[in-house]
Design a protein around this motif. Structure first.
Motif, PDB file in Angstrom:
ATOM      1  N   GLY A  64       0.826  -1.199   0.000  1.00 16.69           N
ATOM      2  CA  GLY A  64       0.000   0.000   0.000  1.00 16.69           C
ATOM      3  C   GLY A  64       0.864   1.254   0.000  1.00 16.69           C
ATOM      4  O   GLY A  64       2.095   1.181  -0.057  1.00 16.69           O
ATOM      5  N   GLY A  65       0.203   2.409   0.065  1.00 17.54           N
ATOM      6  CA  GLY A  65       0.928   3.677   0.159  1.00 17.54           C
ATOM      7  C   GLY A  65       0.656   4.594  -1.024  1.00 17.54           C
ATOM      8  O   GLY A  65       0.189   4.148  -2.077  1.00 17.54           O
ATOM      9  N   ILE A 155       8.296   2.523   1.401  1.00 17.56           N
ATOM     10  CA  ILE A 155       9.074   2.578   2.641  1.00 17.56           C
ATOM     11  C   ILE A 155       8.575   3.804   3.403  1.00 17.56           C
ATOM     12  O   ILE A 155       8.328   4.851   2.810  1.00 17.56           O
ATOM     13  CB  ILE A 155      10.589   2.729   2.346  1.00 17.56           C
ATOM     14  N   GLY A 186       5.323  -3.948   6.907  1.00 13.93           N
ATOM     15  CA  GLY A 186       4.868  -4.225   8.278  1.00 13.93           C
ATOM     16  C   GLY A 186       5.978  -4.476   9.279  1.00 13.93           C
ATOM     17  O   GLY A 186       5.711  -4.799  10.426  1.00 13.93           O
TER      18      GLY A 186
HETATM   19  O1  F6P Z   1       1.335   0.902   4.664  1.00 10.05           O
HETATM   20  C1  F6P Z   1       1.914   0.366   3.513  1.00 10.05           C
HETATM   21  C2  F6P Z   1       3.224   1.025   3.197  1.00 10.05           C
HETATM   22  O2  F6P Z   1       3.783   0.463   2.034  1.00 10.05           O
HETATM   23  C3  F6P Z   1       4.233   0.986   4.323  1.00 10.05           C
HETATM   24  O3  F6P Z   1       4.877  -0.256   4.456  1.00 10.05           O
HETATM   25  C4  F6P Z   1       5.135   2.138   3.984  1.00 10.05           C
HETATM   26  O4  F6P Z   1       5.838   2.595   5.108  1.00 10.05           O
HETATM   27  C5  F6P Z   1       4.146   3.154   3.480  1.00 10.05           C
HETATM   28  O5  F6P Z   1       3.038   2.423   2.973  1.00 10.05           O
HETATM   29  C6  F6P Z   1       4.655   4.098   2.449  1.00 10.05           C
HETATM   30  O6  F6P Z   1       3.625   4.989   2.125  1.00 10.05           O
HETATM   31  P1  F6P Z   1       3.847   6.284   1.231  1.00 10.05           P
HETATM   32  O7  F6P Z   1       4.347   5.819  -0.083  1.00 10.05           O
HETATM   33  O8  F6P Z   1       2.488   6.915   1.161  1.00 10.05           O
HETATM   34  O9  F6P Z   1       4.820   7.150   1.963  1.00 10.05           O
END
Ligand code: F6P
Length: 254
Positions: A64-65, A155, A186
């Motif tokens: 995700g993210g 990350i 995670g």
């Molecule tokens: O929550 C999923 C995740 O991939 C985490 O492992 C990671 O820290 C974060 O999302 C990164 O999110 P973004 O790309 O929005 O900074």
């Protein structure tokens, strides 16, 4: 390409790749922490790497993210034999940034298929074992994820991720106390790459990357520099896509 050479980004890519022991580093000019178009460009770079590595009948796992969401948006090719899966169970993000959602977007664009995980993250080990023992489909999907041909993951900064996931205050304090600076899949790790805390869930973890074909991390912004170093030091990363701001900060740490 001219801008990259002018700013010395090509040699910086090589330097960081060597120091972080990853095969390839791609640096996008700018700072995604302050300029959204830079994150969009990182997403495009990730999409073209997926294009490069994708063959027939492959499985792509995605975390995700907001950064992986940009990659999904940038996919502009098809490969109908692809299966797309989330890298992990739900980690409590907003719907558009959940791994399940991003996997579905990618699969739809590729004309392929997706399989979704309906298991929440940060459940107790006992509940997790119970689910895996009692649900053959989830167990099978978990194994598919763990052996994906391509994994693209984000990350994050450990403190920020721990706080945003609504973990108990004592757990947030424990994670900070153990020196965690980075989080991916995670798991939380310190600057040396030692994993100091794991949320239990189904799917692939940072310490299980050896069974994945190609591992692509995509993360930028100056504030994520320590997190990048931490996760790279945890090992298993093949390609890192980042931005100039994070890369220059990484250079001062390593
Ligand atoms: O929550 C999923 C995740 O991939 C985490 O492992 C990671 O820290 C974060 O999302 C990164 O999110 P973004 O790309 O929005 O900074």
């Amino acid at each position: 390409e001219y801008i990259r050479l002018l700013r010395g980004l090509t040699s910086l890519e090589e330097e960081i790749a060597q120091k972080l022991s990853v095969k390839q580093v791609i640096i996008i000019p700018g700072d995604s922490g302050v300029d959204d178009t830079v994150q969009r460009e990182m997403g495009r770079a990730a999409a073209s790497l997926v294009y490069k590595h994708l063959g027939q009948n492959m499985t792509i796992a995605v975390s995700g993210g907001s950064t992986t969401a940009m990659m999904a948006e940038a996919i502009n090719f098809t490969e109908p034999t692809t299966t797309v899966v989330p890298a992990r169970g739900g980690l409590g993000e907003r719907v558009e940034y959940q791994a399940n959602t991003i996997a579905a977007v990618i699969a739809t664009k590729l004309g392929g298929r997706y399989r979704l995980l309906h298991v929440k993250d940060a459940i107790s080990e006992e509940v997790l074992e119970f689910i895996l023992a009692g649900d053959a489909a989830i167990l099978e999907l978990s194994n598919i994820i763990k052996h994906a041909d391509i994994l693209v993951h984000g990350i994050g900064q450990a403190a920020k991720m721990a706080a945003s996931r609504g973990l108990d205050e004592s757990v947030v304090a424990e994670i900070a106390g153990k020196g965690a600076v980075g989080e991916a899949l995670g798991q939380y790790c310190d600057l040396q790459g030692k994993i100091v805390y794991s949320t239990s869930s189904v799917g692939v973890r940072l310490d299980g990357l050896e069974d994945i074909g190609v591992v692509i991390a995509v993360a930028g912004g100056r504030k994520k520099a320590e997190a990048l170093v931490a996760v790279a030091n945890a090992g298993g990363q093949d390609i890192l896509i980042t931005d100039e701001a994070a890369a220059r900060e990484v250079q001062t740490i390593i």
